[in-house]
Design a protein around this motif. Structure first.
Motif, PDB file in Angstrom:
ATOM      1  N   ILE A 265      18.085 -29.577  12.690  1.00 44.75           N
ATOM      2  CA  ILE A 265      17.765 -28.178  12.942  1.00 44.75           C
ATOM      3  C   ILE A 265      18.779 -27.316  12.199  1.00 44.75           C
ATOM      4  CG2 ILE A 265      17.405 -26.427  14.695  1.00 44.75           C
ATOM      5  CD1 ILE A 265      17.074 -28.587  16.744  1.00 44.75           C
TER       6      ILE A 265
ATOM      7  N   MET B  88      20.433 -21.565  14.149  1.00 40.02           N
ATOM      8  CA  MET B  88      20.276 -21.553  15.612  1.00 40.02           C
ATOM      9  C   MET B  88      21.562 -21.949  16.319  1.00 40.02           C
ATOM     10  SD  MET B  88      16.947 -23.227  17.073  1.00 40.02           S
ATOM     11  CE  MET B  88      15.577 -23.546  16.062  1.00 40.02           C
TER      12      MET B  88
ATOM     13  N   PRO C 161       6.379 -17.702  17.384  1.00 44.59           N
ATOM     14  CA  PRO C 161       5.812 -19.009  17.058  1.00 44.59           C
ATOM     15  C   PRO C 161       6.518 -19.651  15.862  1.00 44.59           C
ATOM     16  CG  PRO C 161       4.062 -17.379  17.311  1.00 44.59           C
ATOM     17  CD  PRO C 161       5.360 -16.641  17.404  1.00 44.59           C
ATOM     18  N   GLY C 162       6.700 -20.952  15.949  1.00 44.00           N
ATOM     19  CA  GLY C 162       7.223 -21.688  14.800  1.00 44.00           C
ATOM     20  C   GLY C 162       8.707 -21.543  14.538  1.00 44.00           C
ATOM     21  N   THR C 163       9.452 -21.015  15.504  1.00 42.41           N
ATOM     22  CA  THR C 163      10.886 -20.828  15.283  1.00 42.41           C
ATOM     23  C   THR C 163      11.709 -22.026  15.749  1.00 42.41           C
ATOM     24  OG1 THR C 163      10.875 -19.497  17.302  1.00 42.41           O
ATOM     25  CG2 THR C 163      10.982 -18.308  15.212  1.00 42.41           C
TER      26      THR C 163
ATOM     27  N   LYS D 184      11.345 -23.940  18.846  1.00 40.82           N
ATOM     28  CA  LYS D 184      11.611 -24.131  20.278  1.00 40.82           C
ATOM     29  C   LYS D 184      11.354 -25.585  20.689  1.00 40.82           C
ATOM     30  CE  LYS D 184       8.649 -20.779  21.172  1.00 40.82           C
ATOM     31  NZ  LYS D 184       8.389 -20.274  19.792  1.00 40.82           N
ATOM     32  N   THR D 185      10.210 -26.107  20.260  1.00 41.77           N
ATOM     33  CA  THR D 185       9.882 -27.505  20.576  1.00 41.77           C
ATOM     34  C   THR D 185      10.900 -28.446  19.929  1.00 41.77           C
ATOM     35  OG1 THR D 185       7.567 -26.848  20.568  1.00 41.77           O
ATOM     36  CG2 THR D 185       8.019 -29.206  20.522  1.00 41.77           C
ATOM     37  N   LEU D 186      11.264 -28.106  18.705  1.00 39.01           N
ATOM     38  CA  LEU D 186      12.235 -28.911  17.966  1.00 39.01           C
ATOM     39  C   LEU D 186      13.569 -28.973  18.724  1.00 39.01           C
ATOM     40  CD1 LEU D 186      12.315 -30.292  15.128  1.00 39.01           C
ATOM     41  CD2 LEU D 186      13.341 -28.182  14.261  1.00 39.01           C
TER      42      LEU D 186
ATOM     43  N   ASP E 236       5.464 -26.405  26.976  1.00 39.27           N
ATOM     44  CA  ASP E 236       5.241 -25.441  25.903  1.00 39.27           C
ATOM     45  C   ASP E 236       4.269 -24.377  26.403  1.00 39.27           C
ATOM     46  OD1 ASP E 236       5.501 -24.333  23.432  1.00 39.27           O
ATOM     47  OD2 ASP E 236       4.325 -25.834  22.374  1.00 39.27           O
TER      48      ASP E 236
ATOM     49  N   ASN F 216       6.455 -17.457  23.700  1.00 43.04           N
ATOM     50  CA  ASN F 216       6.735 -16.299  22.843  1.00 43.04           C
ATOM     51  C   ASN F 216       6.398 -15.001  23.580  1.00 43.04           C
ATOM     52  OD1 ASN F 216       3.859 -16.409  22.390  1.00 43.04           O
ATOM     53  ND2 ASN F 216       4.285 -17.859  20.734  1.00 43.04           N
TER      54      ASN F 216
ATOM     55  N   ILE G  97      17.064 -23.912   6.511  1.00 42.72           N
ATOM     56  CA  ILE G  97      15.841 -24.640   6.867  1.00 42.72           C
ATOM     57  C   ILE G  97      15.205 -25.237   5.607  1.00 42.72           C
ATOM     58  CG2 ILE G  97      13.591 -24.501   8.026  1.00 42.72           C
ATOM     59  CD1 ILE G  97      14.731 -22.109   9.647  1.00 42.72           C
TER      60      ILE G  97
ATOM     61  N   VAL H 237      16.928 -28.449   4.761  1.00 42.27           N
ATOM     62  CA  VAL H 237      16.458 -29.578   5.578  1.00 42.27           C
ATOM     63  C   VAL H 237      15.141 -30.129   5.044  1.00 42.27           C
ATOM     64  CG1 VAL H 237      15.553 -30.222   7.874  1.00 42.27           C
ATOM     65  CG2 VAL H 237      17.645 -28.844   7.690  1.00 42.27           C
ATOM     66  N   HIS H 238      14.226 -29.230   4.718  1.00 44.17           N
ATOM     67  CA  HIS H 238      12.875 -29.683   4.365  1.00 44.17           C
ATOM     68  C   HIS H 238      12.701 -30.001   2.879  1.00 44.17           C
ATOM     69  CE1 HIS H 238      11.184 -29.288   8.385  1.00 44.17           C
ATOM     70  NE2 HIS H 238      12.012 -28.265   8.516  1.00 44.17           N
TER      71      HIS H 238
ATOM     72  N   GLY I  75      10.562 -20.919  10.732  1.00 46.15           N
ATOM     73  CA  GLY I  75      10.941 -22.270  10.336  1.00 46.15           C
ATOM     74  C   GLY I  75       9.720 -23.129  10.036  1.00 46.15           C
ATOM     75  N   ALA I  76       8.678 -22.955  10.837  1.00 42.08           N
ATOM     76  CA  ALA I  76       7.451 -23.722  10.612  1.00 42.08           C
ATOM     77  C   ALA I  76       6.822 -23.344   9.275  1.00 42.08           C
ATOM     78  CB  ALA I  76       6.462 -23.483  11.754  1.00 42.08           C
TER      79      ALA I  76
ATOM     80  N   ALA J 226       8.836 -25.058   6.522  1.00 44.52           N
ATOM     81  CA  ALA J 226       8.483 -26.480   6.462  1.00 44.52           C
ATOM     82  C   ALA J 226       7.135 -26.644   5.761  1.00 44.52           C
ATOM     83  CB  ALA J 226       8.434 -27.068   7.869  1.00 44.52           C
TER      84      ALA J 226
HETATM   85  P1  ATP Z   1       5.321 -22.644  18.831  1.00 40.62           P
HETATM   86  O1  ATP Z   1       5.805 -21.430  19.527  1.00 40.62           O
HETATM   87  O2  ATP Z   1       4.235 -22.356  17.834  1.00 40.62           O
HETATM   88  O3  ATP Z   1       5.060 -23.812  19.721  1.00 40.62           O
HETATM   89  P2  ATP Z   1       7.945 -23.660  18.152  1.00 40.62           P
HETATM   90  O4  ATP Z   1       8.902 -22.537  18.234  1.00 40.62           O
HETATM   91  O5  ATP Z   1       7.920 -24.653  19.250  1.00 40.62           O
HETATM   92  O6  ATP Z   1       6.517 -23.110  17.836  1.00 40.62           O
HETATM   93  P3  ATP Z   1       8.411 -25.901  16.497  1.00 40.62           P
HETATM   94  O7  ATP Z   1       7.132 -26.595  16.780  1.00 40.62           O
HETATM   95  O8  ATP Z   1       9.626 -26.408  17.119  1.00 40.62           O
HETATM   96  O9  ATP Z   1       8.246 -24.368  16.773  1.00 40.62           O
HETATM   97  O10 ATP Z   1       8.653 -25.828  14.927  1.00 40.62           O
HETATM   98  C1  ATP Z   1       7.661 -26.216  14.020  1.00 40.62           C
HETATM   99  C2  ATP Z   1       8.286 -26.915  12.844  1.00 40.62           C
HETATM  100  O11 ATP Z   1       9.017 -25.977  12.046  1.00 40.62           O
HETATM  101  C3  ATP Z   1       9.305 -27.957  13.233  1.00 40.62           C
HETATM  102  O12 ATP Z   1       8.717 -29.196  13.523  1.00 40.62           O
HETATM  103  C4  ATP Z   1      10.169 -28.008  11.987  1.00 40.62           C
HETATM  104  O13 ATP Z   1       9.560 -28.799  10.997  1.00 40.62           O
HETATM  105  C5  ATP Z   1      10.159 -26.581  11.499  1.00 40.62           C
HETATM  106  N1  ATP Z   1      11.339 -25.806  11.931  1.00 40.62           N
HETATM  107  C6  ATP Z   1      11.350 -24.716  12.732  1.00 40.62           C
HETATM  108  N2  ATP Z   1      12.597 -24.243  12.888  1.00 40.62           N
HETATM  109  C7  ATP Z   1      13.408 -25.067  12.203  1.00 40.62           C
HETATM  110  C8  ATP Z   1      14.824 -25.103  11.981  1.00 40.62           C
HETATM  111  N3  ATP Z   1      15.646 -24.193  12.518  1.00 40.62           N
HETATM  112  N4  ATP Z   1      15.316 -26.097  11.210  1.00 40.62           N
HETATM  113  C9  ATP Z   1      14.496 -27.023  10.668  1.00 40.62           C
HETATM  114  N5  ATP Z   1      13.175 -27.034  10.827  1.00 40.62           N
HETATM  115  C10 ATP Z   1      12.618 -26.060  11.575  1.00 40.62           C
END
Ligand code: ATP
Length: 278
Positions: free
Chosen positions: A19, A22, A59-61, A63-65, A116, A164, A196, A199-200, A229-230, A233
Motif C-alpha cells: 500500500i 496512507m 471509492p477505490g482509495t 479501504k479493502t486493501l 464493505d 464512502n 501507487i 507499486v503497480h 488508487g484503483a 492500478a
Molecule cells: P470501494 O469503496 O470501491 O470498495 P476501496 O476503497 O475498498 O474501494 P480497494 O478495493 O481497497 O478500494 O482498492 C482497489 C484497488 O486499488 C486495490 O486492490 C489496489 O490495487 C489499488 N489501490 C488503491 N489504493 C492503493 C494504494 N494506496 N496503494 C496501492 N494500491 C492501491
C-alpha cells in the motif's frame, strides 16, 4: 452452503508494503495489528481494546486493501462481506448471516471481519421507512449491533467496515465498544499517486525507452489528477493489455497514454450515469 455465505481468506498475502502512502491510516490501523498479534500485552495492563474501526473514503482509495493488509500483517484470517449483499435478502436471512459470520470469526480468532459498504445496512434507522426491504436492513443492522455488544473482552476479533458515506451512518454504530475508531482515507494527491504508480508498475515489463521508474511514476501522477488508487492500478493494467493487443513485447509510453485515455473515458461515463441531469 455455509462456506459460501461470506468470503473467507485464511492466508492473506497483502502487506503494508503493498500500500503506497496512507501513512496516517497505517499508523492508526497498526494498533489493531499489534493487538491481534499480542493481546496479552494489552490485557495485562487492563486496556480495553477498540472493537472496530470505520474506514471511510471515496471509492477505490484502498479501504479493502488496508483491511486485508491488517489481517496480512497480523497473520490472522479475514472474513469479508458486503453490506449491499444483505439488502436483497429475505427477511431473517440477513441477521442469520451476520450471526454465522461472527460465529465463524470467533471460532477462528484471532481474526478480522470486514464489512464493505456498511452504509447499505448501517444507514440511520427510521429514514426511508415504508419501502420493502427496510425491515430486513434494520434487522440486519440490529443483529450486527447485538453481535458487537456480545463480544467478551477475551474475544480477539476486530471488526472493520468500509464506507464512502460516513455521514449517513447510524450513530449507534459509533458507540464505544462498537466502531470506536474512525479512519479517514483521502483520494491520493500527486505524491500519493506517484507512490501507487510505483507499486503497480513493478510487475510490468516496461520498455527500456522509458525514463527511470521513479521519474516515470511521477510523470504519470501529474497526468492523472483526481484518480483514485484503483484508477491508478487500472491504468497500469490497461497499459499492459494495450501493449499485448498491439503486439509490443514491453509496455511503452504510448500504451500508457492510451490507457490513461481509456480510464478517463470510463470515469466520465460513470459520473454521467451517477448524475444523469447534467
Ligand atoms: P470501494 O469503496 O470501491 O470498495 P476501496 O476503497 O475498498 O474501494 P480497494 O478495493 O481497497 O478500494 O482498492 C482497489 C484497488 O486499488 C486495490 O486492490 C489496489 O490495487 C489499488 N489501490 C488503491 N489504493 C492503493 C494504494 N494506496 N496503494 C496501492 N494500491 C492501491
Amino acid at each position: 452452503s455455509k462456506a459460501r455465505m461470506f468470503n473467507n481468506e485464511t492466508d492473506v498475502r497483502v502487506r503494508f508494503a503493498d500500500i503506497a502512502g496512507m501513512d496516517e491510516a497505517k499508523v492508526e490501523i497498526m494498533e489493531f495489528v499489534s493487538f491481534l498479534k499480542e493481546p496479552a500485552r494489552y490485557e495485562r495492563l487492563g486496556a480495553k481494546i477498540p472493537r472496530g474501526a470505520i474506514l471511510s473514503g471515496p471509492p477505490g482509495t484502498g479501504k479493502t486493501l488496508l483491511a486485508k493488509a491488517t489481517a496480512g500483517e497480523a497473520g490472522v484470517p479475514f472474513y469479508s462481506v458486503s453490506g449491499s449483499e444483505f439488502v436483497e435478502l429475505f427477511v431473517g436471512v440477513g441477521s442469520s448471516r451476520v450471526r454465522d459470520l461472527f460465529a465463524t470469526a470467533k471460532k477462528n480468532a484471532p481474526s478480522i471481519i470486514f464489512i464493505d459498504e456498511i452504509d447499505a445496512i448501517g444507514k440511520s434507522r427510521g429514514k426511508g421507512k415504508g419501502i420493502g426491504g427496510n425491515d430486513e436492513r434494520e434487522q440486519t443492522l440490529n443483529q450486527l449491533l447485538v453481535e458487537m455488544d456480545g463480544f467478551g473482552t477475551q474475544e480477539h476479533v476486530v471488526v472493520l467496515a468500509g464506507t464512502n458515506r460516513p455521514d449517513v451512518l447510524d450513530s449507534a454504530l459509533m458507540r464505544p465498544g462498537r466502531f470506536d475508531r474512525h479512519i479517514t482515507i483521502d483520494r491520493p494527491d500527486v505524491v500519493g499517486r506517484k507512490g501507487i504508480f510505483m507499486v503497480h508498475l513493478k510487475p510490468l515489463r516496461l520498455a527500456s525507452t522509458l525514463p527511470e521508474v521513479g521519474k516515470f511514476a511521477e510523470k504519470l501522477a501529474v497526468l492523472t489528477p483526481g484518480f483514485s488508487g484503483a484508477d491508478v492500478a487500472n491504468v497500469c493494467n490497461e497499459a499492459a493489455l494495450h501493449a499485448a493487443r498491439v503486439g509490443h513485447d514491453s509496455v511503452t509510453e504510448d500504451d500508457f497514454e492510451a490507457a490513461i485515455e481509456r480510464v478517463i473515458v470510463g470515469l466520465e461515463r460513470k459520473s454521467r450515469l451517477l448524475s444523469p441531469e447534467e
